[in-house]
Write an enzyme that holds these catalytic residues in place. Structure first.
Site, PDB file in Angstrom:
ATOM      1  N   CYS A  82      16.323  49.712 -21.374  1.00 17.19           N
ATOM      2  CA  CYS A  82      14.957  49.790 -21.887  1.00 17.19           C
ATOM      3  C   CYS A  82      14.399  51.209 -21.764  1.00 17.19           C
ATOM      4  O   CYS A  82      15.031  52.091 -21.201  1.00 17.19           O
ATOM      5  CB  CYS A  82      14.055  48.838 -21.109  1.00 17.19           C
ATOM      6  SG  CYS A  82      14.351  47.087 -21.473  1.00 17.19           S
ATOM      7  N   HIS A 130       8.372  49.419 -21.567  1.00 24.06           N
ATOM      8  CA  HIS A 130       7.608  48.683 -20.546  1.00 24.06           C
ATOM      9  C   HIS A 130       7.246  49.561 -19.369  1.00 24.06           C
ATOM     10  O   HIS A 130       7.823  50.621 -19.160  1.00 24.06           O
ATOM     11  CB  HIS A 130       8.381  47.441 -20.081  1.00 24.06           C
ATOM     12  CG  HIS A 130       9.636  47.728 -19.322  1.00 24.06           C
ATOM     13  ND1 HIS A 130       9.649  48.052 -17.989  1.00 24.06           N
ATOM     14  CD2 HIS A 130      10.933  47.709 -19.711  1.00 24.06           C
ATOM     15  CE1 HIS A 130      10.896  48.225 -17.585  1.00 24.06           C
ATOM     16  NE2 HIS A 130      11.706  48.028 -18.622  1.00 24.06           N
TER      17      HIS A 130
END
EC number: 2.-.-.-
Length: 167
Positions: A143, A127
């Site tokens: 992440c 992301h």
């Protein structure tokens, strides 16, 4: 050796935790690399570890198509906000998920898929993050963070099902 037997990279994404890079390989030998930021806690697969899971994954879902760059997401939903320094000052403790989300699913039972280690259930994404955040330095909560322009570029080049190897 016949020309059709030349070894070519399999189309997909490879993330190097050591180099803090994400490389996209295509079927026609094209590749592009981007700097990333993976987990501050290092590699690991356990639920709630704050680590980046290793191994074979695939892009299970893609979110953010059509939204402006710097769109803020919480729980995979756009909040209606667009990231700005003013917004960052309002919410200093937020883990910013911006622009696009590529939600990963593990392929290796007991390693990155299944009870206690499931990358999908851990909400492991590729992301966007504020452009003020450093790349090439592990800083995430598990992440794979990217510059917003880079994640938008990657997003337009892949589809759900794209293989991802995290090593």
């Amino acid at each position: 050796m016949p020309s059709d037997s030349v070894s070519r990279p399999v189309p997909g994404i490879e993330i190097s935790l050591a180099a803090q890079t994400l490389t996209l390989f295509s079927a026609d030998s094209f590749s592009i690399s981007y700097p990333v930021s993976t987990a501050l806690n290092g590699p690991g697969e356990r639920q709630s570890s704050g680590c980046t899971p290793r191994g074979k994954h695939y892009v299970r879902a893609m979110l953010g198509d059509g939204f402006p760059v710097n769109t803020v997401f919480i729980a995979r939903r756009p909040t209606g906000e667009v990231y700005s320094p003013e917004l960052a000052r309002q919410f200093p403790d937020r883990d910013w998920i911006l622009s696009r989300i590529l939600w990963l699913c593990g392929l290796e039972w007991g390693k990155n898929r299944g009870p206690g280690v499931d990358s999908f259930r851990r909400f492991i994404y590729i992301h966007g993050t504020p452009d003020s955040e450093p790349m090439g330095v592990p800083r995430s909560h598990g992440c794979i963070r990217m510059r917003n322009a880079d994640v938008v570029d990657l997003y337009r080049r892949v589809t759900p099902g794209t293989p991802v190897l995290i090593r």
